[in-house]
Write a protein that holds these residues in place. Structure first.
Motif, PDB file in Angstrom:
ATOM      1  N   MET A  42       0.822  -1.211   0.000  1.00 34.90           N
ATOM      2  CA  MET A  42       0.000   0.000   0.000  1.00 34.90           C
ATOM      3  C   MET A  42       0.855   1.261   0.000  1.00 34.90           C
ATOM      4  SD  MET A  42      -3.158  -1.019   2.509  1.00 34.90           S
ATOM      5  CE  MET A  42      -4.236  -2.387   2.106  1.00 34.90           C
ATOM      6  N   CYS A  43       1.961   1.242   0.747  1.00 31.18           N
ATOM      7  CA  CYS A  43       2.845   2.410   0.778  1.00 31.18           C
ATOM      8  C   CYS A  43       3.432   2.689  -0.606  1.00 31.18           C
ATOM      9  CB  CYS A  43       3.974   2.197   1.786  1.00 31.18           C
ATOM     10  SG  CYS A  43       3.458   2.359   3.516  1.00 31.18           S
ATOM     11  N   SER A  44       3.643   1.640  -1.377  1.00 31.20           N
ATOM     12  CA  SER A  44       4.192   1.820  -2.728  1.00 31.20           C
ATOM     13  C   SER A  44       3.184   2.491  -3.656  1.00 31.20           C
ATOM     14  CB  SER A  44       4.613   0.467  -3.308  1.00 31.20           C
ATOM     15  OG  SER A  44       3.483  -0.342  -3.611  1.00 31.20           O
ATOM     16  N   GLN A  45       1.897   2.478  -3.259  1.00 30.32           N
ATOM     17  CA  GLN A  45       0.866   3.111  -4.085  1.00 30.32           C
ATOM     18  C   GLN A  45       0.717   4.601  -3.787  1.00 30.32           C
ATOM     19  OE1 GLN A  45      -2.847   0.841  -4.322  1.00 30.32           O
ATOM     20  NE2 GLN A  45      -1.781  -0.973  -3.585  1.00 30.32           N
ATOM     21  N   GLN A  88      10.494   3.746   7.166  1.00 33.42           N
ATOM     22  CA  GLN A  88      10.367   4.657   8.301  1.00 33.42           C
ATOM     23  C   GLN A  88       9.152   4.294   9.150  1.00 33.42           C
ATOM     24  OE1 GLN A  88      12.463   7.419   9.287  1.00 33.42           O
ATOM     25  NE2 GLN A  88      11.183   7.046  11.088  1.00 33.42           N
ATOM     26  N   LEU A  89       8.067   3.913   8.473  1.00 32.34           N
ATOM     27  CA  LEU A  89       6.856   3.510   9.182  1.00 32.34           C
ATOM     28  C   LEU A  89       7.131   2.291  10.059  1.00 32.34           C
ATOM     29  CD1 LEU A  89       3.718   3.984   9.392  1.00 32.34           C
ATOM     30  CD2 LEU A  89       3.490   2.289   7.570  1.00 32.34           C
ATOM     31  N   LYS A  90       7.817   1.306   9.508  1.00 33.89           N
ATOM     32  CA  LYS A  90       8.141   0.085  10.258  1.00 33.89           C
ATOM     33  C   LYS A  90       9.102   0.393  11.405  1.00 33.89           C
ATOM     34  CE  LYS A  90       7.459  -4.464  10.172  1.00 33.89           C
ATOM     35  NZ  LYS A  90       8.069  -4.850  11.439  1.00 33.89           N
ATOM     36  N   ILE A 115       0.991  12.422  18.572  1.00 31.31           N
ATOM     37  CA  ILE A 115       1.067  12.167  17.134  1.00 31.31           C
ATOM     38  C   ILE A 115       2.531  12.184  16.713  1.00 31.31           C
ATOM     39  CG2 ILE A 115       0.401  12.940  14.836  1.00 31.31           C
ATOM     40  CD1 ILE A 115      -1.962  12.001  16.377  1.00 31.31           C
ATOM     41  N   LEU A 116       2.963  11.147  15.999  1.00 32.22           N
ATOM     42  CA  LEU A 116       4.366  11.025  15.577  1.00 32.22           C
ATOM     43  C   LEU A 116       4.509  11.088  14.058  1.00 32.22           C
ATOM     44  CD1 LEU A 116       5.284   8.060  17.972  1.00 32.22           C
ATOM     45  CD2 LEU A 116       5.659  10.487  18.373  1.00 32.22           C
ATOM     46  N   ASN A 117       3.528  11.695  13.396  1.00 31.60           N
ATOM     47  CA  ASN A 117       3.543  11.752  11.942  1.00 31.60           C
ATOM     48  C   ASN A 117       4.748  12.503  11.404  1.00 31.60           C
ATOM     49  OD1 ASN A 117       1.126  10.437  11.928  1.00 31.60           O
ATOM     50  ND2 ASN A 117      -0.093  12.138  11.185  1.00 31.60           N
ATOM     51  N   LYS A 118       5.228  12.060  10.236  1.00 35.98           N
ATOM     52  CA  LYS A 118       6.214  12.815   9.467  1.00 35.98           C
ATOM     53  C   LYS A 118       5.449  13.700   8.486  1.00 35.98           C
ATOM     54  CE  LYS A 118       9.616  10.456  11.348  1.00 35.98           C
ATOM     55  NZ  LYS A 118       8.807   9.600  12.253  1.00 35.98           N
ATOM     56  N   GLU A 119       6.164  14.351   7.590  1.00 32.96           N
ATOM     57  CA  GLU A 119       5.533  15.188   6.570  1.00 32.96           C
ATOM     58  C   GLU A 119       5.397  14.421   5.265  1.00 32.96           C
ATOM     59  OE1 GLU A 119       4.296  18.306   6.670  1.00 32.96           O
ATOM     60  OE2 GLU A 119       4.699  18.438   8.831  1.00 32.96           O
ATOM     61  N   GLY A 120       4.321  14.682   4.552  1.00 29.35           N
ATOM     62  CA  GLY A 120       4.172  14.195   3.186  1.00 29.35           C
ATOM     63  C   GLY A 120       3.928  12.708   3.050  1.00 29.35           C
ATOM     64  N   LYS A 121       4.588  12.093   2.055  1.00 33.71           N
ATOM     65  CA  LYS A 121       4.336  10.700   1.685  1.00 33.71           C
ATOM     66  C   LYS A 121       4.932   9.748   2.718  1.00 33.71           C
ATOM     67  CE  LYS A 121       4.323   9.787  -2.727  1.00 33.71           C
ATOM     68  NZ  LYS A 121       4.691   9.431  -4.125  1.00 33.71           N
TER      69      LYS A 121
END
Length: 469
Positions: A89-92, A123-125, A112-118
């Motif tokens: 899904m991340c590749s999409q 990094q998610l793992k 919240i630990l979100n990064k920016e953008g895509k």
């Protein structure tokens, strides 16, 4: 303040004695999900509980826990979403905030630990493994056909929008603090195990989301472990928190939610303007002026008696006519609900087959997705509202309950989209015939002339709302 237990095996008889939980053990293997119709889907979702029992004893009243020990059902649930799906899904092209949130409960607050953008999968793992962060995946039915089918059927069943989120939480971690929601919640445990604690509501059938501090919520009323194939339901306003126990590598569950802003109060707010509009046409009292300077006064207590009297007149009018004109809630529902999951079979969305004639037998396509409306601002007309997905595209359903740039469209444009096919008010009974019958003969439609009957059938056929049998 209740504390998390290190050994969940101790939650046996002691916990059951402390908590009056609604636990149902399956006497026989529950069947897989049935997609024959909305009723059968919901029946299979809550099996072995019967629908009448569910709505009499649990709906909006108390939680229901269905613990199942069925490998086939557990395997089916797992197919709805897995941690291993994320890489593809991340590749999409997923984005933080829109598609995924990374969060963790720290000192009773959501961090919240979100990064920016895509979203980058590696990094998610890394955040998942090292920071023990929960992955919250928004509206997964956009990527999972089985979830789409479940939600679409549930929207037909409830007559309300149905959303979903997937939560993947690593061991020994908690993603969200104790809180309550403004939706009816169905939890399906997909992978691993999740430790849940439910608490007595501070606001019954809440109308908004809110975080509750642990020193306010008291002891849990229910405490249990969900395993793959298990289902949990609880009403809006139920305070809850959940964590993945130590020794369990991770937990995946999907939260299916419905009935947001779908109460009698919401319906009254929506329907009263149309009722006033219609009643004022025939009632001169409603057309008389308000007192001079009423809008300039701070204290309007003197006018409450008059207003109460007018409200009683509205109630009398409604009781006599038994008719409510269409509301914006209806429009919002039909414009934003999920399309049926047709896959490659989109033939039903283009006119085809035999033209309807006076001797033809016809039936409505997608009955659960077509709505008849009589609007207060449209004199002497009735509409058959046609959902926007009739102009089919591959992206249909991708923005379900997600918000789009089109949200900023003008009110005039939105109104134009939602009118559907408009007919004279004299066609109302014939449209009701078509909507309420499995099949109907064109010549039997409740209209005066054969020409009107044929024209109505042809109009609906051209827009793919009916088919000729």
């Amino acid at each position: 303040m209740p504390k998390k237990r290190g050994k969940h095996a101790e939650m046996g008889k002691e916990t059951q004695a402390q908590c009056k939980r609604a636990k149902v053990e399956s006497a026989c293997s529950p069947s897989a999900m049935s997609f024959e119709n909305p009723d059968s889907l919901f029946e299979s979702l809550i099996s072995p509980i019967k629908q009448e029992v569910f709505f009499r004893e649990y709906w909006e009243q108390k939680p229901l826990l269905v613990q199942r020990n069925d490998p086939l059902l557990a395997a089916y649930y797992q197919s709805l979403f897995q941690l291993s799906d994320l890489k593809e899904m991340c590749s999409q092209g997923l984005y933080y905030g829109r598609d995924i949130n990374i969060c963790r409960c720290v000192n009773g607050k959501k961090k919240i630990l979100n990064k920016e953008g895509k979203v980058n999968y590696m990094q998610l793992k890394k955040d998942f493994d090292q920071k023990k962060a929960t992955i919250q995946f928004h509206q997964p039915q956009r990527f999972k056909e089985e979830l789409w089918k479940i939600q679409e059927k549930l929207e037909c069943y409830f007559g309300s929008l149905v959303g979903s989120n997937v939560y993947i939480t690593p061991q020994g971690s908690q993603g969200l603090p104790p809180h309550y929601d403004d939706v009816e919640v169905f939890i399906l445990q997909l992978e691993g195990e999740k430790h849940w604690r439910l608490y007595k509501p501070t606001v019954h059938l809440a109308r908004e989301y809110n975080v509750e501090p642990e020193d306010r919520i008291g002891c849990p009323t229910h405490e249990f472990i969900l395993k793959p194939g298990d289902l949990l339901y609880f009403p809006r306003g139920t305070i809850h928190q959940a964590d993945t126990p130590l020794g369990i590598s991770y937990s995946t569950h999907v939260t299916i939610s419905t009935y947001q802003n779908n109460s009698w109060g919401d319906f009254l707010l929506d329907a009263i303007p149309g009722l006033v509009f219609e009643t004022a046409k025939d009632d001169v009292v409603l057309r008389t002026s308000i007192p001079r300077q009423l809008l300039m006064q701070v204290d309007t207590a003197d006018s409450t008696k008059k207003l109460s009297s007018l409200l009683r007149r509205l109630a009398d009018h409604l009781e006599n006519t038994r008719e409510l004109r269409s509301s914006d809630m209806k429009k919002d529902f039909i414009m934003n609900r999920l399309p049926p999951c047709l896959g490659c079979d989109s033939d039903h969305l283009t006119p085809g087959g035999k033209l309807p004639k006076i001797d033809s037998k016809i039936r409505l396509q997608f009955r659960d997705h077509a709505i008849i409306t009589v609007e207060p601002d449209q004199e002497n007309s009735v509409s058959m509202m046609k959902p926007p997905w009739y102009t089919w595209s591959e992206s249909a359903g991708e923005t379900h309950m997600m918000g789009t740039e089109d949200d900023t469209a003008s009110e005039e444009g939105t109104a134009q989209q939602t009118h559907g096919l408009r007919f004279p008010l004299s066609y109302l009974d014939a449209l009701k015939q078509i909507w309420s019958s499995s099949t109907v003969n064109v010549k039997e439609l409740n209209l005066i002339s054969d020409e009107e009957k044929e024209n109505l059938a042809l109009s609906l056929w051209t827009e793919c709302l009916i088919e000729v049998i």
